[in-house]
Scaffold this active site. Structure first.
Site, short mmCIF file in Angstrom:
data_model
loop_
_atom_site.label_atom_id
_atom_site.label_comp_id
_atom_site.label_asym_id
_atom_site.label_seq_id
_atom_site.Cartn_x
_atom_site.Cartn_y
_atom_site.Cartn_z
N THR A 131 0.82 -1.22 0.00
CA THR A 131 0.00 0.00 0.00
C THR A 131 0.85 1.27 0.00
OG1 THR A 131 -1.64 -1.22 1.28
CG2 THR A 131 -1.87 1.18 1.25
N PRO A 150 0.44 5.85 -0.06
CA PRO A 150 -0.54 6.89 0.31
C PRO A 150 -1.63 7.07 -0.75
CG PRO A 150 1.68 7.62 0.82
CD PRO A 150 1.83 6.31 0.11
N SER A 157 -6.70 0.46 -2.56
CA SER A 157 -7.44 -0.58 -3.28
C SER A 157 -6.88 -0.76 -4.69
CB SER A 157 -8.92 -0.21 -3.36
OG SER A 157 -9.46 -0.15 -2.06
N PHE A 178 0.67 2.55 5.93
CA PHE A 178 -0.05 1.53 6.71
C PHE A 178 0.71 0.20 6.79
CE2 PHE A 178 -3.91 3.83 4.92
CZ PHE A 178 -4.33 4.37 6.13
N GLY A 225 -23.82 -3.08 29.41
CA GLY A 225 -22.82 -2.04 29.67
C GLY A 225 -21.45 -2.63 29.96
N GLU A 263 -5.86 -6.14 3.60
CA GLU A 263 -5.63 -7.30 2.70
C GLU A 263 -6.69 -7.30 1.59
OE1 GLU A 263 -3.88 -10.71 4.21
OE2 GLU A 263 -2.75 -9.54 5.67
#
Ligand SMILES: Cc1cc2nc3c(=O)[nH]c(=O)nc-3n(C[C@H](O)[C@H](O)[C@H](O)COP(=O)(O)OP(=O)(O)OC[C@H]3O[C@@H](n4cnc5c(N)ncnc54)[C@H](O)[C@@H]3O)c2cc1C
Length: 386
Positions: free
Chosen positions: A125, A127, A131, A155, A339, A362
């Site tokens: 990946t 910037p 995809s 990432f 809660g 992925e």
């Protein structure tokens, strides 16, 4: 057709369960709260064979099938989805190096990676290329027998703490066929790491950007041949999708087990939660969907083991389905805790935060649908998908 695990698979499952219970479960909440990357525990996992699960034995791995590996990842994730997910990415990178690196690089790195003594990151990946990964811009130019790398990745799991980077970079023209893959030592001059991203989950592993500024690497560090890099990246990620789906299953199973126990203990309106039929039905739906998700993951893993031509489509289906179902099971389990599910004293909110990203990375689950529908609409015969 036999859906039972073999004796050997049960043994691996048991070993992974024991490791996860002893070495991961007691610390998972603290790793999450303090953003600790538990390198020592990952190295111990390597001693058990969990860092080179499907890396061939000749390259230092334990040469298991993808199905076997899926069973192990599920068990590790039951204790700590975030750490298990990093181990799964490391396994993917380790297998890619063992499969496509030159003998020199395999000799230098594979045994170290498979044993967990050195760790790896998968760097696809960028910037501006998520995809649409085939539009990546990081460039590798061959100059006097060395590649010179320039560009940036985003990432990247483990970045800054790992030893070897599997980097996809452009050596040719635009598009997938212009991409090559490289094994790049993480401390090579010219590599810099961004700050540790602050994330919703996956806090026990760092995520960083990486910049390459005239990074020189020997030509022998090319994986496969020039132009094969995108195919190598996709071959790696087919297995990666099964792995991450398996990590989702483990977290969902843990959340389901916690909810089942809680329903037997918690009383409201002078009755146990387990006595309310609405909640019984909720639990029934959760377990039914989880079992279905596990089966599609194991089917996809088997397809990959058999090198079936439609394996990539099944990996996409398994990843999409299992990560969506598991997120929903974790969310329902949290709801069943009321809660208490929302506070950190219980692990439900951590499971939920950790598995959320499995729907994104992925390949996002939208991209999984692109892959599946492309297969379906591009002339596949109806009997092939029954
Ligand atoms: C914690 C974390 C760890 C990661 N680890 C790694 C790693 O180790 N190595 C690595 O290489 N990458 C890693 N990634 C990157 C991850 O794979 C990408 O984030 C992912 O592929 C999506 O890319 P993007 O974030 O650029 O989103 P984009 O591609 O910009 O997508 C944005 C949205 O648009 C949708 N979309 C895009 N195109 C289409 C289309 N054609 N049809 C329908 N919908 C579409 C997407 O599904 C998404 O919902 C990691 C990400 C995270 C968050």
């Amino acid at each position: 057709m036999n859906f039972d695990l073999s004796e050997q698979q049960r043994a691996f499952q048991h070993a992974a369960r024991q490791f996860a219970a002893d070495k991961m479960a007691p610390h998972a909440a603290q790793w999450d709260a303090e953003c600790t990357f538990p390198i020592e525990v990952i190295q111990q996992a390597g001693e058990w064979g969990f860092c080179g699960l499907y890396t061939p034995e000749a390259a230092g791995g334990i040469g298991l099938s993808r199905l076997d590996a899926s069973i192990v990842f599920e068990e590790l994730s039951y204790a700590c989805p975030s750490t298990a997910a990093y181990i799964s990415i490391h396994n993917m990178a380790c297998w890619m190096v063992a499969t496509w690196a030159t003998p020199t690089v395999v000799d230098q790195w594979s045994a170290l990676l498979a044993s967990g003594r050195k760790l790896a990151s998968y760097c696809l990946t960028e910037p501006n290329a998520g995809s649409d990964a085939a539009s990546l811009k990081t460039r590798a130019n061959l100059i006097n027998g060395q590649y010179c790398l320039n560009g940036a990745k985003a990432f990247i799991s483990g970045a800054g703490s790992t030893d070897l980077l599997v980097v996809m970079a452009r050596t040719g023209s635009e598009g997938a066929s212009g991409i090559s893959a490289f094994a790049v030592p993480a401390d090579t001059q010219g590599i810099t790491y961004g700050r540790c991203e602050q994330k919703m989950g996956w806090n026990s592993q760092p995520t960083r950007t990486i910049s390459f500024d005239n990074v020189m690497i020997p030509a022998s560090h090319l994986l496969g041949v020039e132009g094969e890099g995108f195919k190598i990246a996709m071959r790696g990620i087919d297995g990666g999708r099964i792995n991450i789906a398996s990590c989702s299953l483990g977290a969902a199973q843990a959340a389901l087990d916690a909810a089942r126990l809680y329903m037997g203990e918690r009383q409201q309106f002078k009755r146990k939660l387990a006595d309310f039929q609405a909640l019984q039905f909720k639990l029934a739906d959760m377990v039914t969907e989880l079992v279905a998700a596990r089966q599609i993951v194991r089917l996809a893993a088997t397809k990959l083991d058999q090198r079936a031509p439609d394996a990539s489509t099944y990996c996409a289906m398994a990843k999409r389905f299992a990560t969506d179902v598991s997120f929903s099971v974790c969310n329902d389990a949290l709801q069943l805790h009321g809660g208490y599910g929302y506070i950190r004293e219980y692990p439900l909110e951590r499971y939920l935060r950790d598995v959320r990203v499995h729907q994104i990375l992925e390949g996002t689950n939208e991209i999984m649908r692109v892959i599946i529908s492309r297969h379906l609409l591009n002339g596949v015969a109806p009997e092939e998908i029954r």
